[in-house]
Design an enzyme around this catalytic site. Structure first.
Site, PDB file in Angstrom:
ATOM      1  N   GLU A 185      14.190  -1.319  24.655  1.00  0.00           N
ATOM      2  CA  GLU A 185      13.961   0.088  24.324  1.00  0.00           C
ATOM      3  C   GLU A 185      12.783   0.532  25.178  1.00  0.00           C
ATOM      4  O   GLU A 185      11.645   0.128  24.938  1.00  0.00           O
ATOM      5  CB  GLU A 185      13.638   0.254  22.840  1.00  0.00           C
ATOM      6  N   ARG A 236       6.807   7.127  26.421  1.00  0.00           N
ATOM      7  CA  ARG A 236       5.366   7.375  26.320  1.00  0.00           C
ATOM      8  C   ARG A 236       4.727   7.466  27.709  1.00  0.00           C
ATOM      9  O   ARG A 236       3.578   7.901  27.823  1.00  0.00           O
ATOM     10  CB  ARG A 236       4.694   6.239  25.547  1.00  0.00           C
ATOM     11  N   THR A 253      10.872   6.682  21.700  1.00  0.00           N
ATOM     12  CA  THR A 253       9.892   7.769  21.622  1.00  0.00           C
ATOM     13  C   THR A 253      10.459   9.048  22.247  1.00  0.00           C
ATOM     14  O   THR A 253       9.768   9.766  22.972  1.00  0.00           O
ATOM     15  CB  THR A 253       8.561   7.374  22.294  1.00  0.00           C
ATOM     16  N   LYS A 276      16.168   3.743  12.358  1.00  0.00           N
ATOM     17  CA  LYS A 276      14.956   2.971  12.593  1.00  0.00           C
ATOM     18  C   LYS A 276      14.078   3.074  11.344  1.00  0.00           C
ATOM     19  O   LYS A 276      14.073   4.110  10.659  1.00  0.00           O
ATOM     20  CB  LYS A 276      14.227   3.547  13.810  1.00  0.00           C
TER      21      LYS A 276
END
Length: 314
Positions: free
Chosen positions: A40, A44, A68, A128
């Site tokens: 993943e 960021r 993210t 998640k």
């Protein structure tokens, strides 16, 4: 193969924050060598999109997702780069619906039953759980699992080699996200060997392979009885007789009443997670006998030194 099934079979999804796209491919290859062909890549950093593109192009065996993802623009960039799933830290209904409508697998971050129910109302069956440890960990998930029979989770945040099995042993966990094998300092130092070692160690922790028992073939029930009696005489192992075998002592030795798989017998290796272990070995080119093959036992096709070898669910 279905992406969710692949995520389940891999079991651990490394969560990567990468600042230099040039490091993406060697990092991905280290993860693959270590036994975790998944990542993943978080948005960021400014290098995330290019890192994803390079991994998708140069490491095709890698299952690549974007993490993210907070905006529609990031979602579009991730999908255009070739990701197979998208993850967000929280539950944003607008972004979640946008990604789902694009036909992409979306796993939004959730922390409360309310968020989980909203995700389920949008047709999602996997979310998640983030940050996992700070939100009550596996104990919380077990507590809320009852009403949500069709929901599964990918816990991320505070998951490490020490608590990994606490999560994976719960059948509602599709996989765990983690960073301990891809720490930023290791990536910056290009220490691919250490990342590979930590990855392989994580895989071994997940599977927990241990010798379960050794099976010995005999010609018939009479010969099996003689062998069982000898183990009792020598070592005091108490026999437990079954229709086709004797298990001795604490089941360390199995004596077959007939010739069975393996020229000499068989060796049983137990594992924490049989389906994932079978998928792991198949991905590396190993073959399994189709018969017998059950939910608790899987025989390798090839023998080792005259012994058949099978995996068994612990």
């Amino acid at each position: 193969m279905d992406v969710l099934q692949r995520i389940y079979e891999i079991g651990i999804v490394p969560v990567i924050a990468i600042d230099d796209a040039d490091k993406a491919v060697p990092l991905a290859k280290a993860l693959v060598r270590g036994g975790l062909p998944a990542a993943e890549v978080t948005f960021r950093t400014a290098a995330a999109e290019e890192a994803i593109r390079r991994i998708v192009a140069e490491v095709p065996e890698m299952l690549v997702g974007a993490g993210t993802v907070l905006t529609k623009e990031q979602a579009d960039r991730a999908i255009d780069a070739g990701v197979q799933f998208i993850v967000s830290p929280g539950f944003n209904p607008e972004i979640t619906k946008y990604v789902v409508d694009k036909g992409m697998l979306m796993m939004p971050g959730t922390a409360t039953p309310g968020e989980m129910e909203q995700a389920m109302s949008m047709g999602l069956s996997v979310v998640k759980f983030f940050p996992a440890e700070q939100n009550g960990g596996i104990a919380k998930l077990k507590a809320v699992a009852g009403p949500y029979q069709n929901l599964r989770w990918m816990p991320t945040g505070g998951v490490n080699e020490k608590n990994l099995l606490d999560y994976l042993k719960f059948n509602k966990i599709i996989a765990c996200g983690g960073t301990w094998m891809v720490k930023k300092d290791l990536i910056e130092a290009e220490n691919w060997d250490e990342i590979e070692r930590l990855t392989r160690q994580a895989v071994q922790t997940m599977f927990g392979f241990k010798l379960a028992h050794v099976g010995i073939n005999t010609e018939n029930a009479e010969e099996a009885k003689k062998a069982a009696d000898m183990f009792t005489t020598l070592f005091g192992f108490a026999p437990k007789e079954g229709p086709t075998n004797y298990f001795m002592g604490n089941n360390e030795v199995e004596i077959m009443k007939m010739p069975f798989h393996g020229k000499l017998g068989h060796i049983a290796i137990s594992t924490n997670t049989l389906p994932r272990a079978v998928a792991y070995f198949k991905a590396r080119g190993f073959k399994f006998r189709e018969d017998p093959f059950s939910d608790t036992v899987a025989y390798f096709e090839d023998e080792i030194a005259g012994f058949a070898v099978h995996l068994t669910q612990r």
